[in-house]
Write a protein that holds these residues in place. Structure first.
Motif, mmCIF file in Angstrom:
data_model
loop_
_atom_site.group_PDB
_atom_site.id
_atom_site.type_symbol
_atom_site.label_atom_id
_atom_site.label_comp_id
_atom_site.label_asym_id
_atom_site.label_seq_id
_atom_site.Cartn_x
_atom_site.Cartn_y
_atom_site.Cartn_z
ATOM 1 N N VAL A 14 0.849 -1.197 0.000
ATOM 2 C CA VAL A 14 0.000 0.000 0.000
ATOM 3 C C VAL A 14 0.881 1.243 0.000
ATOM 4 O O VAL A 14 1.763 1.384 0.840
ATOM 5 N N THR A 15 0.646 2.142 -0.968
ATOM 6 C CA THR A 15 1.408 3.380 -1.033
ATOM 7 C C THR A 15 0.598 4.582 -0.548
ATOM 8 O O THR A 15 1.162 5.570 -0.099
ATOM 9 N N LYS A 16 -0.749 4.478 -0.646
ATOM 10 C CA LYS A 16 -1.587 5.611 -0.237
ATOM 11 C C LYS A 16 -3.027 5.144 -0.083
ATOM 12 O O LYS A 16 -3.502 4.324 -0.860
ATOM 13 N N VAL A 17 -3.703 5.676 0.920
ATOM 14 C CA VAL A 17 -5.140 5.448 1.083
ATOM 15 C C VAL A 17 -5.822 6.777 0.811
ATOM 16 O O VAL A 17 -5.626 7.745 1.544
ATOM 17 N N SER A 18 -6.601 6.831 -0.277
ATOM 18 C CA SER A 18 -7.315 8.060 -0.647
ATOM 19 C C SER A 18 -8.654 8.109 0.080
ATOM 20 O O SER A 18 -8.923 7.304 0.953
ATOM 21 N N GLY A 19 -9.503 9.013 -0.342
ATOM 22 C CA GLY A 19 -10.813 9.135 0.283
ATOM 23 C C GLY A 19 -10.743 10.142 1.415
ATOM 24 O O GLY A 19 -9.675 10.619 1.791
ATOM 25 N N GLU A 20 -11.920 10.434 1.960
ATOM 26 C CA GLU A 20 -11.982 11.414 3.034
ATOM 27 C C GLU A 20 -12.956 10.973 4.110
ATOM 28 O O GLU A 20 -13.870 10.200 3.854
ATOM 29 N N LYS A 24 -12.317 6.851 4.550
ATOM 30 C CA LYS A 24 -10.892 6.623 4.783
ATOM 31 C C LYS A 24 -10.677 5.978 6.149
ATOM 32 O O LYS A 24 -9.878 5.058 6.299
ATOM 33 N N ARG A 25 -11.378 6.433 7.150
ATOM 34 C CA ARG A 25 -11.259 5.892 8.503
ATOM 35 C C ARG A 25 -11.649 4.417 8.522
ATOM 36 O O ARG A 25 -11.001 3.603 9.147
ATOM 37 N N ARG A 26 -12.725 4.044 7.804
ATOM 38 C CA ARG A 26 -13.173 2.652 7.768
ATOM 39 C C ARG A 26 -12.113 1.743 7.142
ATOM 40 O O ARG A 26 -11.823 0.670 7.648
ATOM 41 N N ILE A 27 -11.512 2.209 6.046
ATOM 42 C CA ILE A 27 -10.457 1.429 5.383
ATOM 43 C C ILE A 27 -9.270 1.246 6.328
ATOM 44 O O ILE A 27 -8.731 0.149 6.474
ATOM 45 N N MET A 28 -8.874 2.311 6.995
ATOM 46 C CA MET A 28 -7.737 2.235 7.914
ATOM 47 C C MET A 28 -8.067 1.379 9.138
ATOM 48 O O MET A 28 -7.203 0.661 9.646
ATOM 49 N N ASP A 29 -9.299 1.391 9.591
ATOM 50 C CA ASP A 29 -9.720 0.553 10.718
ATOM 51 C C ASP A 29 -9.660 -0.933 10.367
ATOM 52 O O ASP A 29 -9.511 -1.772 11.251
ATOM 53 N N MET A 30 -9.769 -1.256 9.078
ATOM 54 C CA MET A 30 -9.666 -2.649 8.634
ATOM 55 C C MET A 30 -8.206 -3.111 8.611
ATOM 56 O O MET A 30 -7.936 -4.276 8.335
ATOM 57 N N GLY A 31 -7.273 -2.227 8.897
ATOM 58 C CA GLY A 31 -5.864 -2.585 8.937
ATOM 59 C C GLY A 31 -5.109 -2.253 7.667
ATOM 60 O O GLY A 31 -3.948 -2.610 7.516
ATOM 61 N N LEU A 68 -9.882 3.201 -3.882
ATOM 62 C CA LEU A 68 -9.293 4.263 -3.056
ATOM 63 C C LEU A 68 -7.930 3.881 -2.490
ATOM 64 O O LEU A 68 -7.282 4.695 -1.838
ATOM 65 N N ILE A 69 -7.495 2.625 -2.734
ATOM 66 C CA ILE A 69 -6.243 2.130 -2.172
ATOM 67 C C ILE A 69 -5.195 2.037 -3.274
ATOM 68 O O ILE A 69 -5.291 1.189 -4.152
ATOM 69 N N ASP A 70 -4.210 2.934 -3.249
ATOM 70 C CA ASP A 70 -3.121 2.920 -4.229
ATOM 71 C C ASP A 70 -2.067 1.933 -3.762
ATOM 72 O O ASP A 70 -1.672 1.924 -2.589
#
Length: 75
Positions: A14-20, A24-31, A68-70
Motif C-alpha cells: 500500500v502506497t496511499k489510502v485516498s478518500g476522506e 478513509k477511517r473505515r479502510i484504515m480501521d480494517m488494517g 481508493l487504495i493505491d
C-alpha cells in the motif's frame, strides 16, 4: 495502480489510502494503512468484492473501496 486492478495471486504494498472522512477511517480501521502488504486471494466474477489477506486475516473489500487504495507490486 489501485487495489481494484490487481490480479489474484499478487502481493502488493500500500502506497496511499485516498478518500476522506468516514470512508478513509473505515479502510484504515480494517488494517489497510500505508506500507502494509496485501495478498490478493481472489476477485469475484463481476469484480466485487475483492478477497485479500492483510495482517494475518482474510478480508473482503468492495470494489468502490478498493479503488481508493493505491498500491505497487511488492518486491
Amino acid at each position: 495502480m489501485t487495489l481494484k486492478e490487481v490480479k489474484p495471486g499478487t502481493t502488493v504494498l500500500v502506497t496511499k489510502v485516498s478518500g476522506e472522512g468516514a470512508i478513509k477511517r473505515r479502510i484504515m480501521d480494517m488494517g489497510i494503512t500505508k506500507g502494509i502488504e496485501i495478498y490478493v486471494r481472489k476477485v469475484a466474477p463481476l469484480g466485487d468484492p475483492v478477497e485479500v489477506s492483510v495482517r494475518g486475516y482474510e478480508l473482503s473489500v468492495r470494489k468502490a473501496d478498493a479503488e481508493l487504495i493505491d498500491v505497487e507490486v511488492a518486491r
